[in-house]
Design an enzyme around this catalytic site. Structure first.
Site, PDB file in Angstrom:
ATOM      1  CG  ASP A  21      31.942 -22.367  -4.575  1.00 51.31           C
ATOM      2  OD1 ASP A  21      33.094 -21.936  -4.428  1.00 51.31           O
ATOM      3  OD2 ASP A  21      31.324 -22.298  -5.650  1.00 51.31           O
ATOM      4  NE  ARG A  44      29.662 -17.796  -4.166  1.00 50.38           N
ATOM      5  CZ  ARG A  44      30.461 -18.193  -5.158  1.00 50.38           C
ATOM      6  NH1 ARG A  44      31.412 -17.379  -5.599  1.00 50.38           N
ATOM      7  NH2 ARG A  44      30.325 -19.385  -5.706  1.00 50.38           N
ATOM      8  N   GLY A  54      40.372 -21.337  -7.562  1.00 44.59           N
ATOM      9  CA  GLY A  54      39.964 -21.984  -6.319  1.00 44.59           C
ATOM     10  C   GLY A  54      39.315 -23.337  -6.517  1.00 44.59           C
ATOM     11  CD1 TRP A  92      22.501 -14.724 -12.479  1.00 52.00           C
ATOM     12  CD2 TRP A  92      24.647 -14.531 -11.918  1.00 52.00           C
ATOM     13  NE1 TRP A  92      22.880 -15.893 -11.885  1.00 52.00           N
ATOM     14  CE2 TRP A  92      24.194 -15.809 -11.535  1.00 52.00           C
ATOM     15  CE3 TRP A  92      25.979 -14.183 -11.651  1.00 52.00           C
ATOM     16  CZ2 TRP A  92      25.018 -16.741 -10.896  1.00 52.00           C
ATOM     17  CZ3 TRP A  92      26.798 -15.129 -11.030  1.00 52.00           C
ATOM     18  CH2 TRP A  92      26.318 -16.376 -10.658  1.00 52.00           C
ATOM     19  NE  ARG A 143      34.214 -11.072 -12.481  1.00 47.48           N
ATOM     20  CZ  ARG A 143      34.748 -12.309 -12.433  1.00 47.48           C
ATOM     21  NH1 ARG A 143      36.065 -12.447 -12.339  1.00 47.48           N
ATOM     22  NH2 ARG A 143      33.995 -13.378 -12.475  1.00 47.48           N
TER      23      ARG A 143
END
Lengths: 197, 572
Positions: B304, B331, B194, B477, B133
């Site tokens: 999640d 999220r 994670g 996205w 990123r």
């Protein structure tokens, strides 16, 4: 050194590397089931060899040689590593990760059946997409699934790809049975590992 | 033959970094003061500034001329998978990172390749997300968080490795995808993993030597404050709270804000307690890394819903007073207004659902703690549906804040759910360990919905919703960029389009169909007085996986072409 000379030297190196590091290594890799770049000196890193036993990676029998009856009929797959006859566990390379499952032999495709023993099939446990472990199982489809991006393989039919981004089937590992445990009968049928990595 | 030889020579020179050497004299070292106040013509860090607004003050490209925006150069990255890094620009030199831990340095105006670094990943290596990123810049170096959890410092002029430092063990499930954050001579990184049962942390390294300066775990060890929120012995050791996105930094208070991820495994009943500091924003002292504050968005996480994105540092009006605030669309589907307290504490002020969410019955007005509808909380052997699904109201793509409009722009998704139950699984280091297998996610969408992806906007002072842009046949996205030209730039849809909207009205003013789907953040910069907009197009990872599921559910095209290209646009 002139730029032109530099290029000539570089090209010669490139050609030599292609022959020795690429061509011969690749040829050797194909012959032994060794992935390009894999180091073969350390027995724990060597790819599965004929005569190796298959050893559970997880579960109550972790670390013991797998017998066909240890595996549930119809899946899911168990994860395993090969172990040399001398007892060296070949877990030094992630590329040696295996998946093993037992099916009714009548459900196996002819080529798959020919590589199986007692209905047990073995494949590379490394997804051909990005090299993630194929450690999940679809109860609905009775197929093995890569946890990273969902590539789904039919272990009854050569681990052919039925869903997901992977480019092709998993490499198969022919098996036989000796002293009631699973033993490697031959090398991987194809290249092991993911794309791009 | 001669032409071929020339090409080969050029490739050799590029590999050796010799072409880049020609730019050595021009490279402008990046200093603390430049990072505190980046020049408008430069994009020195992944979100533009320490405040994390994803905003460029440049206004040469604006609502009146954006229709004349055309590509001026492009370059193939040579790799597939999800491209998620913005082009980082320092005085005419662009640094682009790509999947598989590659960095390309380019002349930002001409597109000429200066050097390329491609990390050799270990044999047998794999990662859930092969993306990167963005790089960080400091001094005369470029910092790359290697996918194999190794931090790499490159010479900005040549691309040669100056030092490498191991951050985590990839065989245990650690990997890195975020852009490092530079804070006063230290390079801060977080870790992903994670889904593999890692214990998250933020670690700082000396920019010159690569030596570790401090390391702060995002899960307390027994005896440390918060350790009583891990009620079952040893669950803290593999409890997740990964730190996989870049933090933001408050220069005035010397406080770093960093997000954390889900608990491991996913099912909270396997790790009883609130599980600090999963799904939280951490406040860390900028010098020592000491944890000085936190806010946890949901306790004993099950869905999640990572809280991986650090909040934007935005000052807003609250009850008639200007608040030094934190603004963050999470999220979990809620947009939060938080206060930066002088001592580093994070105080809850308000939250609104920016997409329909069926898990929170309410949120405590004082503490911000949600009351959970247990019918929508999955467990071990307990199937439950929850909406939005595990990819959330938004995933990692960046929202943007424009100080010109006072609005926040959120790349969001709705009308989707998941339904699953957990199992107790044996952990194998480096392997998926969530308690649910990918085939059992039961992702679903409302097939009668009129849209799925969208851009949602809110006035940061009043909380009033503004314009929306709905995508009827695509998820969203793409990170968003706002500019001083009153524009919003973003891709994010499966039709490969890159678009510009009027930031005030939402009117689409321009679009361009690229090679692939865009999930990377755009950036803006100027060279010799000319403003550019830059973005990588390269679809992959979760967007591509979700698209394949949608092809089965609603018939969308599964094949969004992959392969990365850097695009640079200007008005002609």
């Amino acid at each position: 050194m002139t730029e032109r000379d530099g290029c000539r030297v570089w090209n010669m190196k490139w050609r030599r590397r292609r022959m020795v590091g690429g061509g011969l290594a690749l040829a050797a890799g194909l012959a032994t089931g060794l992935a390009p770049g894999a180091r073969a000196e350390d027995p724990s890193e060597m790819p599965p060899q004929p005569g190796d036993r298959l050893v559970f990676l997880t579960g109550p029998k972790k670390g013991t040689a797998i017998k066909p009856d240890d595996l549930p009929l119809g899946g899911p797959q168990a994860q395993a590593y090969p172990a040399s006859p001398e007892g060296v566990l070949r877990e030094g390379s992630r590329l040696n990760l295996l998946i093993v499952a037992r099916f009714d032999p009548a459900q196996l495709a002819p080529e798959t059946l020919a590589r199986a023993t007692d209905g047990v099939v073995a494949y590379s446990g490394v997804c051909t997409h990005q090299a993630c472990p194929v450690n999940a199982w679809s109860d609905e489809q009775k197929m093995a699934v890569c946890s990273c991006h969902g590539s789904t393989y039919d272990l009854r039919d050569g681990a052919k790809l039925v869903f997901g981004p992977a480019p092709h089937a998993l490499a198969a590992l022919p098996l036989k049975r000796a002293d009631d445990v699973l033993v490697v009968a031959d090398k991987f049928t194809r290249h092991v590992g993911g794309e791009m990595m | 033959m001669r032409g071929l030889l020339s090409g080969t020579c050029l490739a050799a020179l590029l590999a050796a970094g010799l072409v880049g050497a020609a730019h050595s004299a021009d490279y402008a070292p990046v200093t603390d003061s430049r990072l505190d106040n980046p020049e408008p013509e430069n994009w020195l860090m992944t979100r533009g500034t320490y405040k994390g607004w994803s905003y460029s003050p440049l206004d040469q490209i604006n609502t009146s001329n954006v229709r004349n925006l055309v590509p001026v150069w492009s370059v193939a990255t040579g790799v597939d998978s999800g491209h998620e890094a913005p082009p980082i620009v320092n005085n005419g030199v662009m640094f682009v990172s790509t999947p598989y831990a590659q960095v390309m340095a380019l002349d930002a105006a001409s597109g000429d390749l200066l050097w390329r670094y491609k990390r050799k990943l270990p044999e047998g290596f794999s990662a859930l997300h092969n993306t990167n990123r963005g790089v960080a810049l400091y001094g005369d170096k470029v910092y790359l968080a290697g996918l194999d959890a190794v931090l790499v410092a490159l010479d900005a002029r040549t691309g040669k490795v100056v030092w490498e430092t191991k951050v985590g063990d990839w065989k245990d499930g650690y990997y890195m995808t975020m852009a490092p954050l530079v804070v006063k001579g230290k390079i801060l990184v977080g870790v992903a993993g994670g889904e593999f049962g890692v214990r998250g942390f933020v670690e700082a390294f000396d920019a010159e030597t690569g030596k570790s300066a401090w390391k702060t775990y995002s899960i307390p060890a027994p005896g440390e404050p918060g350790s009583d929120t891990w009620q079952k012995p040893d669950t803290w050791k593999t409890g997740g709270a990964s730190t996989w996105m870049t933090g933001n930094y408050d220069v005035a208070s010397n406080t770093v804000y960093w997000g954390t991820g889900n608990g491991s495994p996913w099912f909270g009943d396997q790790r009883p307690g609130d599980n600090l500091y999963t799904s939280s924003t951490l406040a860390l002292d900028g010098d020592s890394g000491k944890l000085i504050g936190h806010f946890q968005y949901q306790q004993n996480e099950d869905w999640d819903w990572d809280a991986m994105n650090a909040p934007m540092l935005v000052d807003f009006q609250h009850n008639g007073t200007t608040i030094p605030g934190l603004l963050t669309p999470q999220r979990n589907g809620y947009l939060y207004w938080l206060e930066r307290e002088p001592n580093g504490g994070i105080k809850y002020l308000n939250a609104v659902a920016y997409v329909p969410q069926n898990v929170f019955k309410s949120i405590d007005a004082t503490t911000g703690r949600p009351v959970i509808d247990m019918d929508h909380k999955p467990g071990t052997g307990k199937m439950a549906q929850f909406c939005p699904g595990l990819w959330g109201g938004k995933d990692w793509p960046y929202e943007s804040y424009s100080p010109k409009t006072g609005m926040v722009y959120i790349p969001a998704n709705e009308n989707h759910c998941n339904k699953f139950e957990g199992k107790v699984e044996e952990r194998v280091p480096g392997q998926w360990w969530t308690g649910v297998a990918v085939p059992d996610f039961h992702f679903s969408v409302d097939t009668k919905a009129g849209f799925y992806g969208e851009i949602k906007t809110y006035d940061v002072n009043t909380g009033a919703p503004g314009w929306r842009q709905l995508y009827s046949r695509s998820m969203m996205w793409g990170s968003l960029l706002t500019t001083g030209g009153n524009l919003v730039f973003g891709g994010g849809t499966n039709d490969r389009e890159f678009r510009a909207y009027n930031a005030s009205t939402g009117e689409e003013l321009w679009h361009f169909k690229t090679n692939s789907g865009i999930i990377a953040p755009p950036s803006s910069f100027a060279v010799n007085g000319v403003q550019y907009i830059a973005v990588q197009s390269g679809y992959g990872v979760d967007a591509a996986f979700q698209e394949q599921l949608l092809s089965e559910l609603v018939g969308w095209q599964a094949d969004v072409p992959q392969g990365g290209v850097v695009w640079v646009f200007a008005v002609r």
